[in-house]
Structure formats: C-alpha cells, structure tokens
Design an enzyme around this catalytic site. Sequence first.
Site, short mmCIF file in Angstrom:
data_model
loop_
_atom_site.label_atom_id
_atom_site.label_comp_id
_atom_site.label_asym_id
_atom_site.label_seq_id
_atom_site.Cartn_x
_atom_site.Cartn_y
_atom_site.Cartn_z
N ASP A 37 1.19 -40.19 31.82
CA ASP A 37 1.75 -39.05 31.10
C ASP A 37 0.94 -38.88 29.82
O ASP A 37 0.31 -39.83 29.35
CB ASP A 37 3.23 -39.28 30.74
CG ASP A 37 3.99 -37.97 30.55
OD1 ASP A 37 4.80 -37.62 31.42
OD2 ASP A 37 3.77 -37.28 29.52
N ASP A 59 -4.26 -37.33 29.89
CA ASP A 59 -4.17 -35.87 29.88
C ASP A 59 -4.74 -35.41 31.22
O ASP A 59 -5.93 -35.59 31.49
CB ASP A 59 -5.00 -35.32 28.72
CG ASP A 59 -5.10 -33.80 28.73
OD1 ASP A 59 -4.55 -33.16 29.65
OD2 ASP A 59 -5.73 -33.25 27.81
N ASN A 86 2.41 -34.14 39.44
CA ASN A 86 3.72 -33.68 38.96
C ASN A 86 3.68 -33.11 37.54
O ASN A 86 4.49 -32.25 37.19
CB ASN A 86 4.69 -34.88 39.03
CG ASN A 86 6.00 -34.62 38.35
OD1 ASN A 86 6.85 -33.91 38.88
ND2 ASN A 86 6.18 -35.18 37.15
N TYR A 151 2.95 -19.56 33.49
CA TYR A 151 3.46 -20.66 34.33
C TYR A 151 3.44 -20.25 35.80
O TYR A 151 2.95 -21.01 36.66
CB TYR A 151 4.87 -21.00 33.87
CG TYR A 151 5.55 -22.11 34.65
CD1 TYR A 151 5.23 -23.45 34.41
CD2 TYR A 151 6.53 -21.83 35.60
CE1 TYR A 151 5.87 -24.47 35.10
CE2 TYR A 151 7.17 -22.85 36.29
CZ TYR A 151 6.84 -24.16 36.04
OH TYR A 151 7.47 -25.18 36.73
N LYS A 155 1.42 -21.90 38.96
CA LYS A 155 2.14 -22.51 40.08
C LYS A 155 1.78 -21.83 41.41
O LYS A 155 1.80 -22.47 42.46
CB LYS A 155 3.64 -22.48 39.83
CG LYS A 155 4.08 -23.41 38.69
CD LYS A 155 3.72 -24.86 38.98
CE LYS A 155 4.33 -25.85 38.00
NZ LYS A 155 4.03 -27.25 38.32
N1 LIG Z 1 12.81 -28.74 35.85
C1 LIG Z 1 12.73 -27.69 36.63
O1 LIG Z 1 13.70 -26.93 36.74
C2 LIG Z 1 11.48 -27.40 37.42
C3 LIG Z 1 11.50 -26.30 38.27
C4 LIG Z 1 10.39 -26.00 39.03
C5 LIG Z 1 9.27 -26.83 38.97
N2 LIG Z 1 9.27 -27.88 38.13
C6 LIG Z 1 8.07 -28.71 38.12
O2 LIG Z 1 8.41 -30.06 38.34
C7 LIG Z 1 7.43 -30.90 37.74
C8 LIG Z 1 8.10 -31.97 36.90
O3 LIG Z 1 8.71 -31.37 35.78
P1 LIG Z 1 10.08 -31.91 35.17
O4 LIG Z 1 11.11 -30.95 35.55
O5 LIG Z 1 10.27 -33.34 35.50
O6 LIG Z 1 9.81 -31.69 33.62
P2 LIG Z 1 9.31 -32.67 32.48
O7 LIG Z 1 8.95 -31.81 31.34
O8 LIG Z 1 10.27 -33.77 32.28
O9 LIG Z 1 7.98 -33.35 33.13
C9 LIG Z 1 6.69 -32.88 32.93
C10 LIG Z 1 5.87 -34.04 32.37
O10 LIG Z 1 4.50 -33.64 32.31
C11 LIG Z 1 3.95 -34.23 31.13
N3 LIG Z 1 2.74 -33.51 30.72
C12 LIG Z 1 2.65 -32.31 30.09
N4 LIG Z 1 1.37 -32.02 29.84
C13 LIG Z 1 0.63 -33.06 30.32
C14 LIG Z 1 -0.76 -33.36 30.37
N5 LIG Z 1 -1.67 -32.50 29.85
N6 LIG Z 1 -1.16 -34.51 30.94
C15 LIG Z 1 -0.25 -35.38 31.45
N7 LIG Z 1 1.07 -35.17 31.43
C16 LIG Z 1 1.51 -34.01 30.87
C17 LIG Z 1 5.05 -34.12 30.09
O11 LIG Z 1 4.87 -35.01 29.01
C18 LIG Z 1 6.30 -34.41 30.94
O12 LIG Z 1 6.64 -35.79 30.88
C19 LIG Z 1 6.49 -29.98 36.98
O13 LIG Z 1 5.33 -29.72 37.76
C20 LIG Z 1 7.31 -28.72 36.82
O14 LIG Z 1 6.51 -27.57 36.64
C21 LIG Z 1 10.34 -28.19 37.35
#
Ligand SMILES: NC(=O)c1ccc[n+]([C@@H]2O[C@H](COP(=O)([O-])OP(=O)(O)OC[C@H]3O[C@@H](n4cnc5c(N)ncnc54)[C@H](O)[C@@H]3O)[C@@H](O)[C@H]2O)c1
Length: 243
Positions: A37, A59, A86, A151, A155
């Site tokens: 992360d 990153d 992810n 976004y 996606k």
């Molecule tokens: N939560 C929702 O409702 C939802 C809906 C659709 C899709 N998603 C997708 O699910 C996945 C997981 O998201 P989540 O819901 O657990 O949210 P989250 O924000 O908890 O997780 C995303 C993680 O990515 C990390 N991150 C951000 N930029 C980064 C970088 N440059 N390098 C490395 N890490 C980085 C963040 O620190 C965070 O821990 C994502 O791809 C998100 O787009 C989430």
Amino acid sequence: MGRLSGKVAIITGAAGGQGEAEARLFVAQGAKVVITDIQSHVEQVAAELGDDAFFLQQDVGDSQAWAKVVAETLRRFGRIDALVNNAAIFDPKPLIDTSAAEMEQHFRVNQLGVFLGMKAVIEPMKAAGGGSIVNISSVSGLRNIPGQFAYAASKWAVRGMTGNAAAELARFGIRVNSVYPGLIDTPMLAGNSPETNARFARSVPLGRMAEPGEVAEVVAFLVSDAASYVNGAEIAVDGGVRL
Ligand SMILES: NC(=O)c1ccc[n+]([C@@H]2O[C@H](COP(=O)([O-])OP(=O)(O)OC[C@H]3O[C@@H](n4cnc5c(N)ncnc54)[C@H](O)[C@@H]3O)[C@@H](O)[C@H]2O)c1
C-alpha cells in the site's frame, strides 16, 4: 488444507478495506501474501498475519516499485501465483469539474498501476507454471454513473485491459479476470455522508452495502484452482444494483 494452500499472492492497496479482507482470507485459506500500500499502516495487518505475510510500501504507479515488490516476493516466498490489483483512488467529480491533472492521477494509480502490476508478474508466473491475476474494477466500469468521470474512465480501462490480457496471457497458463464491486463498506466511501451512503444502499436490490469480505470471497475463488477454466470473466459483486 485451505483452497489457497501453497499459493503466493501479491495484494495491492491492502492497508484496509477490501485488500485487507483479501489478505486475511487468503492467509486463512493457506496462502502466503505480500501486501502493499502507499500507506504504511498496512504493516500492522502483515504483523497480525505472522510469517505468512509481509508488507512493502509501494506506489502502484511507479514501475521501479513493482520491480522491488516482485524481487522481494521471490526472495521471501520463492514464487508468485497470484496478483490482486486492488489499489485505487476515488475522487468523484463530473466531467465539467475534472482537471487534466485529476484525470492523469486516476489513470496513473487505477490504470497504469494495473498495467505495471500485470506486466511485472508475467515472467515469475510463467516460471511457476501459470497464475491468476484479478483486477478490481467497479460498477463504474460496467455502467455509466454520473459524477465520477475520471474514476469511471480508469475503471473502464481496467475492464478493457483485463479482457486483452486474458486473451494474451492464457497461453502461459495465466488467467486474468476482473471484479466489479458495487457499494462496499470501506474507507473509500468515508467521504460520503452517512445519509448519502444510506440512500445508495436503498437503491441496491439486496438493500444494503456489502462487507469487504464478501468481495474477498469472490477474489479468493478466482485465485483458487476451482476457477481453473475461468479466464476473462467480469464478475459483479454489487447486490444486483442496476444504476
Ligand atoms: N468501496 C467501494 O464501494 C468500491 C466500489 C467499487 C470499486 N471499488 C474498488 O475496490 C478496490 C478496493 O477499494 P476499497 O473499497 O477497499 O477502498 P480503500 O480506499 O480502503 O482501498 C484502496 C487502497 O488503495 C491504496 N492506494 C491508493 N493509492 C495508491 C497507490 N498509488 N499505490 C498503492 N496503494 C494505493 C489506499 O491507500 C487504500 O488503502 C479499489 O480498486 C476500488 O476502486 C470500491
């Protein structure tokens, strides 16, 4: 024996939310995981998981960071069987309010990061005799949801890259699938007011948000040998929402 016994997986964006849930489930099912992360507190998750997990700050938009993650994974665990792309950022704005810089930042993390991850694991997966890559997109990559232009574009790109990679990498025994979460109760939605999230939840046929573990179960299936003939699939985990 868990269904992921013997497998080594890299999971990005695992400081919380779905990535953390995947890390915990994978280890519970017998895998060893490298969790990364951009936030360093993912280290706590790895510490709780003990010898079957280690943390690297990364990153995902930085190609050199990927080289380090792959090298460290091979040094510590000897092989790479799975990658869960992810990590992502979510800064929802309509087209009219989105700057070029915001567009580029979404592409860098959400699109380039997925590309770099897939590319980095091809050789080690070939050496392991095959592998499974799971790219996390979003319902925003399946349908047109106004108000999150950059976004959504990133996606949709994940969806397209997954299909192409699935077709190209199958000959190496590497399966590539994508998952489309709907409304998942994670830090990503913390920017919304509770009223907004409650309103969104009411629009879901199942009438609620999902727990991150409900997505992790699907991802674990795709990584497992039970999904040995699943390649290029697009699996929505969205409670049936059709926005
Ligand atoms: N939560 C929702 O409702 C939802 C809906 C659709 C899709 N998603 C997708 O699910 C996945 C997981 O998201 P989540 O819901 O657990 O949210 P989250 O924000 O908890 O997780 C995303 C993680 O990515 C990390 N991150 C951000 N930029 C980064 C970088 N440059 N390098 C490395 N890490 C980085 C963040 O620190 C965070 O821990 C994502 O791809 C998100 O787009 C989430």
